[in-house]
Design a protein around this motif. Sequence first.
Motif, PDB file in Angstrom:
ATOM      1  N   UNK A   5       0.945  -0.658  -0.156  1.00 31.21           N
ATOM      2  CA  UNK A   5       0.202   0.010   0.134  1.00 31.21           C
ATOM      3  C   UNK A   5       1.086   1.104  -0.137  1.00 31.21           C
ATOM      4  N   UNK A   6       0.277   1.934  -0.759  1.00 34.61           N
ATOM      5  CA  UNK A   6       1.255   3.784  -1.091  1.00 34.61           C
ATOM      6  C   UNK A   6       0.320   4.489  -0.715  1.00 34.61           C
ATOM      7  N   UNK A   7       0.798   5.899   0.492  1.00 29.88           N
ATOM      8  CA  UNK A   7      -0.066   6.930   0.812  1.00 29.88           C
ATOM      9  C   UNK A   7      -0.566   7.552  -0.171  1.00 29.88           C
ATOM     10  N   UNK A   8      -1.307   7.930  -0.567  1.00 29.71           N
ATOM     11  CA  UNK A   8      -2.300   8.310  -1.930  1.00 29.71           C
ATOM     12  C   UNK A   8      -2.668   7.860  -2.793  1.00 29.71           C
ATOM     13  N   UNK A   9      -2.166   6.721  -2.706  1.00 30.29           N
ATOM     14  CA  UNK A   9      -2.995   5.418  -3.349  1.00 30.29           C
ATOM     15  C   UNK A   9      -3.975   4.798  -2.614  1.00 30.29           C
ATOM     16  N   UNK A  10      -4.843   3.995  -3.761  1.00 29.77           N
ATOM     17  CA  UNK A  10      -6.303   3.333  -3.065  1.00 29.77           C
ATOM     18  C   UNK A  10      -5.901   2.273  -2.404  1.00 29.77           C
ATOM     19  N   UNK A  11      -6.249   1.167  -1.562  1.00 30.25           N
ATOM     20  CA  UNK A  11      -6.212   0.196  -0.799  1.00 30.25           C
ATOM     21  C   UNK A  11      -7.183  -1.046  -0.209  1.00 30.25           C
ATOM     22  N   UNK A  12      -7.497  -0.690  -1.901  1.00 28.50           N
ATOM     23  CA  UNK A  12      -8.601  -1.619  -1.876  1.00 28.50           C
ATOM     24  C   UNK A  12      -8.744  -3.238  -0.726  1.00 28.50           C
ATOM     25  N   UNK A  13      -7.223  -3.207   0.014  1.00 28.47           N
ATOM     26  CA  UNK A  13      -7.374  -4.743   0.343  1.00 28.47           C
ATOM     27  C   UNK A  13      -6.787  -4.776   1.522  1.00 28.47           C
ATOM     28  N   UNK A  14      -7.797  -6.038   2.162  1.00 27.93           N
ATOM     29  CA  UNK A  14      -7.059  -6.368   3.803  1.00 27.93           C
ATOM     30  C   UNK A  14      -5.812  -7.342   3.410  1.00 27.93           C
ATOM     31  N   UNK A  15      -4.913  -7.625   4.349  1.00 28.53           N
ATOM     32  CA  UNK A  15      -3.606  -8.132   3.525  1.00 28.53           C
ATOM     33  C   UNK A  15      -3.982  -9.163   5.141  1.00 28.53           C
ATOM     34  N   UNK A  16      -4.385 -10.673   4.763  1.00 31.03           N
ATOM     35  CA  UNK A  16      -3.470 -11.691   5.560  1.00 31.03           C
ATOM     36  C   UNK A  16      -2.594 -12.126   5.709  1.00 31.03           C
ATOM     37  N   UNK A  17      -1.226 -12.221   6.744  1.00 29.01           N
ATOM     38  CA  UNK A  17       0.179 -12.451   6.317  1.00 29.01           C
ATOM     39  C   UNK A  17       0.494 -14.118   6.424  1.00 29.01           C
ATOM     40  N   UNK A  18       0.790 -15.108   5.085  1.00 31.31           N
ATOM     41  CA  UNK A  18       1.063 -16.110   5.197  1.00 31.31           C
ATOM     42  C   UNK A  18       2.718 -16.547   5.927  1.00 31.31           C
ATOM     43  N   UNK A  19       3.511 -15.947   4.912  1.00 28.33           N
ATOM     44  CA  UNK A  19       4.745 -16.089   5.337  1.00 28.33           C
ATOM     45  C   UNK A  19       5.574 -14.972   5.073  1.00 28.33           C
TER      46      UNK A  19
END
Length: 189
Positions: A40-54
């Motif tokens: 995710x970068x500031x100023x841009x869309x953040x359409x997802x929630x992220x679940x960390x596998x690794x």
Amino acid sequence: MTAEILRQQIEKIVKLTDDEFHFVLSHFSAKSFKKHQYVVQAGYAAPNDHFVVKGLLRSFYLDESGKTHILQFAMEDWWISDPQAYHNSEAATLNIDCLEDTQVYVISLENREKLCADSRKMEYFFRKKTQAGYIALQKRIQSLMSQSAKERYDQFVHLYPQLSQRLPKVQIASYLGISRETLSRMADS
């Protein structure tokens, strides 16, 4: 990428049949990122929630002087996003980048809403995860406001021993709101 870690995460709160889990998984996408890559970068869309596998990620923002302020780390079995951007469909105010090569399962807000509408179990799961996140945030703010740097460091090492081994001191110091030099003195004492 194995989906078993995602299933284990969900089943800490709700039990799923195989069919239910396959339905849940159909709402996610698997993604891989390289070390130093932005998720995710500031100023841009953040359409997802992220679940960390690794892997290992951090969320941070840069203040007007260019100083980095780390809000959160996320390693295996943890979630990370810019909640304001994700839930309000706004431009991100945070950056999220990879501190290691990373594999995640992502879910869009649209898919999360569909999943919750179709599955009371998953609606309950996400509600419980959101509540836990709010509680953790409250504890973090209280810690920053009332504890000494040494107390915050000791608490970090106690709560997240695996992170203290994987992160450089400069990252931990930024998270704790102290200088790297102060952290070095505390860690060496």
